[in-house]
Design a protein around this motif. Structure first.
Motif, PDB file in Angstrom:
ATOM      1  N   ALA A  85     -11.924 -30.740  43.450  1.00 10.18           N
ATOM      2  CA  ALA A  85     -12.256 -30.080  42.181  1.00 10.18           C
ATOM      3  C   ALA A  85     -11.743 -28.650  42.181  1.00 10.18           C
ATOM      4  CB  ALA A  85     -13.765 -30.094  41.958  1.00 10.18           C
ATOM      5  N   ALA A  88     -13.973 -25.625  43.806  1.00 13.10           N
ATOM      6  CA  ALA A  88     -15.186 -26.331  44.229  1.00 13.10           C
ATOM      7  C   ALA A  88     -16.072 -25.452  45.094  1.00 13.10           C
ATOM      8  CB  ALA A  88     -14.811 -27.593  45.000  1.00 13.10           C
ATOM      9  N   GLN A 369      -7.407 -32.743  38.726  1.00 12.87           N
ATOM     10  CA  GLN A 369      -8.428 -31.930  39.385  1.00 12.87           C
ATOM     11  C   GLN A 369      -9.484 -31.457  38.393  1.00 12.87           C
ATOM     12  OE1 GLN A 369      -5.160 -29.617  41.684  1.00 12.87           O
ATOM     13  NE2 GLN A 369      -7.090 -29.150  42.751  1.00 12.87           N
ATOM     14  N   SER A 373     -13.433 -32.049  38.453  1.00 17.18           N
ATOM     15  CA  SER A 373     -14.415 -30.989  38.217  1.00 17.18           C
ATOM     16  C   SER A 373     -15.452 -31.428  37.190  1.00 17.18           C
ATOM     17  CB  SER A 373     -13.709 -29.719  37.732  1.00 17.18           C
ATOM     18  OG  SER A 373     -12.846 -29.208  38.723  1.00 17.18           O
ATOM     19  N   ASP A 378     -18.885 -29.556  36.486  1.00 11.57           N
ATOM     20  CA  ASP A 378     -18.435 -28.202  36.156  1.00 11.57           C
ATOM     21  C   ASP A 378     -17.881 -28.176  34.730  1.00 11.57           C
ATOM     22  OD1 ASP A 378     -17.772 -25.566  36.329  1.00 11.57           O
ATOM     23  OD2 ASP A 378     -16.289 -25.786  37.927  1.00 11.57           O
ATOM     24  N   ASN A 382     -16.516 -22.672  33.539  1.00  6.17           N
ATOM     25  CA  ASN A 382     -15.244 -22.542  34.249  1.00  6.17           C
ATOM     26  C   ASN A 382     -14.100 -22.714  33.249  1.00  6.17           C
ATOM     27  OD1 ASN A 382     -12.937 -22.818  35.874  1.00  6.17           O
ATOM     28  ND2 ASN A 382     -14.131 -23.728  37.553  1.00  6.17           N
ATOM     29  N   VAL A 385     -11.159 -25.006  34.143  1.00  2.93           N
ATOM     30  CA  VAL A 385     -11.451 -26.427  33.960  1.00  2.93           C
ATOM     31  C   VAL A 385     -11.427 -26.805  32.494  1.00  2.93           C
ATOM     32  CG1 VAL A 385     -13.249 -28.196  34.200  1.00  2.93           C
ATOM     33  CG2 VAL A 385     -12.784 -26.624  36.098  1.00  2.93           C
TER      34      VAL A 385
END
Length: 453
Positions: A85, A88, A369, A373, A378, A382, A385
């Motif tokens: 992630a 992370a 990724q 996440s 998440d 973020n 993300v």
């Protein structure tokens, strides 16, 4: 102040408010330990558990969960490792028996000075002319009537949705509907090596299945089904569950030596939301506000995250009453934003387009990724993300154009299922819990009035 509901959300917000110096009463209608579904935590749970000071306890009762896996065919899996992630904080999570996890959090709240009471059922909330809770009417295990006069009320009652029902705020999700059937088994084959603790999410023709490894050789096994399919069940509930599992060879092979060790449960009306999550002097957290399909194991995390945010809102509102509405609205916006990212994926999870993208993931511009996440929870703050999740939506749209006929069939099927009614809220026992599977290929009570600051 008063918190109603002694699950993860209620225990978390009660603990945090007590640490801020408030006198908190926490009411739970059942008695711990009690069975609950939702055993698979997310990596984003762990920082909250760490701040609560219970991460070591969770580690002791949990099964290490390095990722989530989605079978591609009868023999091959795509595994999304949480360690990949973006940014992370924790590259893993844990899977827990909820009766242990919930009891631990409830006891931890009591250890932090919360007046935590079990077997107290709240019947009704009364409001004053300004719309603030003035009195909460409840009953203890002996039927004795209790009255609380809280300075603030937190609804953490989960799917009971105390305020959502009373104020008629709770509504079936018009875009998604599902129902679930599940139980616990021993003897279920686990994946090899480092994958042994992964949650397995297996699509099938009528929804998706889960296999969640727990301690003591226990596996939580169930299926979240389209209501149209689950309404077909007749007679023995366990037989229907096994019939569903048998339809997927990769799952059924793992069930060859399985033995059921818990009742078979059925529950419906799985997806709903409330029109609002707050009002003068009250706030909802977790499932009391909304519940999404559990495919990405978001329930416990959303409950605990909203509880942590809610503790700051309640504390701020009591210290600076003029800021209450502003604080509540900011929390609601953030929570809805995160839920939107989960729900976008959930609504499309069983479509041919999403299946194609999950079966053949590509990490172009780190989009894969970002999806990991999202699977890790998440989805709130973020920006790296969130930008890539928006890019994934574009990739989905382009893929849907390329697969137009199949994409259209998937969309029509999802729309039809969202209209099917299935309202079973019962937890139904199946046959004897030790049965082996054939796995061949109001009251006159006295009243007490209590302040709850």
């Amino acid at each position: 102040m008063l918190v109603v509901g002694g699950g993860p959300g209620g225990s978390t917000i009660a603990t945090l408010l007590a640490r801020k110096g408030w006198q908190v009463t926490l009411l739970e209608k059942a008695r711990h330990p009690r069975f609950h579904i939702g055993e698979s935590l997310l990596p984003m749970n762990l920082p909250i558990l760490q701040r609560l000071g219970v991460l070591d306890q969770v580690r002791a009762i949990g099964t290490f969960k390095p990722g989530a896996e989605f079978p591609v065919d009868d023999d091959n899996y795509n595994t999304f490792q949480f360690s990949r992630a973006l940014g992370a904080q924790f590259g893993h999570a844990y899977q827990v028996k909820r009766e242990q996890f919930d009891r631990m959090l409830f006891g931890h709240a009591r250890d932090n000075g919360v007046d935590a009471r079990e077997q107290v059922t709240v019947d009704r909330v009364e409001f004053d002319a300004d719309g603030r809770p003035s009195q909460v009417l409840a009953r203890d295990a002996d039927g004795a009537a209790l009255r609380f006069q809280p300075r603030y009320l937190v609804d953490a009652t989960g799917r009971d949705a105390l305020l959502g029902r009373q104020l008629k705020l709770k509504h079936k999700n018009p875009e998604h509907q599902s129902a679930a059937i599940f139980s616990h088994f021993t003897g279920v084959q686990r994946r090899d090596g480092d994958d042994a603790g992964n949650i397995t999410v297996q699509r099938f023709d009528h929804g998706w299945m889960w296999l969640i490894p727990l301690q003591d050789d226990v596996m939580s096994v169930g299926a979240v089904c389209f209501p149209e399919y689950l309404k077909q069940r007749r007679g023995d509930t366990e037989a229907f569950l096994l019939q569903s599992l048998r339809s997927e060879p990769s799952v059924w092979r793992r069930m060859t030596h399985a033995q059921r060790v818990a009742p078979v449960h059925v529950t419906g009306n799985y997806s709903y939301t409330c029109e609002r999550m707050h009002g003068p002097g009250w706030l909802m957290v977790g499932d009391a506000f909304a519940f999404l399909d559990p495919v990405f194991s978001s329930g416990v995390y959303l409950a605990m995250d909203s509880a942590e945010q809610g503790a700051a809102v309640v504390d701020g509102a009591l210290r600076e009453p003029a800021r209450e509405t502003q604080l509540q609205q900011a929390m609601a916006r953030r929570h809805r934003r995160g839920m939107k990212h989960f729900s976008w994926f959930i609504y499309r999870f069983n479509t041919p387009v999403m299946q194609q993208l999950f079966n053949s993931p590509r990490n172009l511009w780190k989009v894969e990724q970002a999806v990991i996440s999202m699977l890790a929870g998440d989805v709130f703050d973020n920006r790296e993300v969130l930008r890539r999740l928006r890019l994934f939506r574009l990739i989905y749209a382009l893929t849907a154009l390329r697969m137009a006929p199949a994409a259209l069939r998937g969309w029509l099927h999802r729309r039809r299922q969202a209209k099917v009614r299935f309202s079973d809220e019962t937890l139904q026992p199946g046959a004897q819990a030790d049965a082996r599977m054939d796995a061949r290929p109001d009251t006159d009570a006295r009243a007490q009035t209590e302040p709850a600051s």
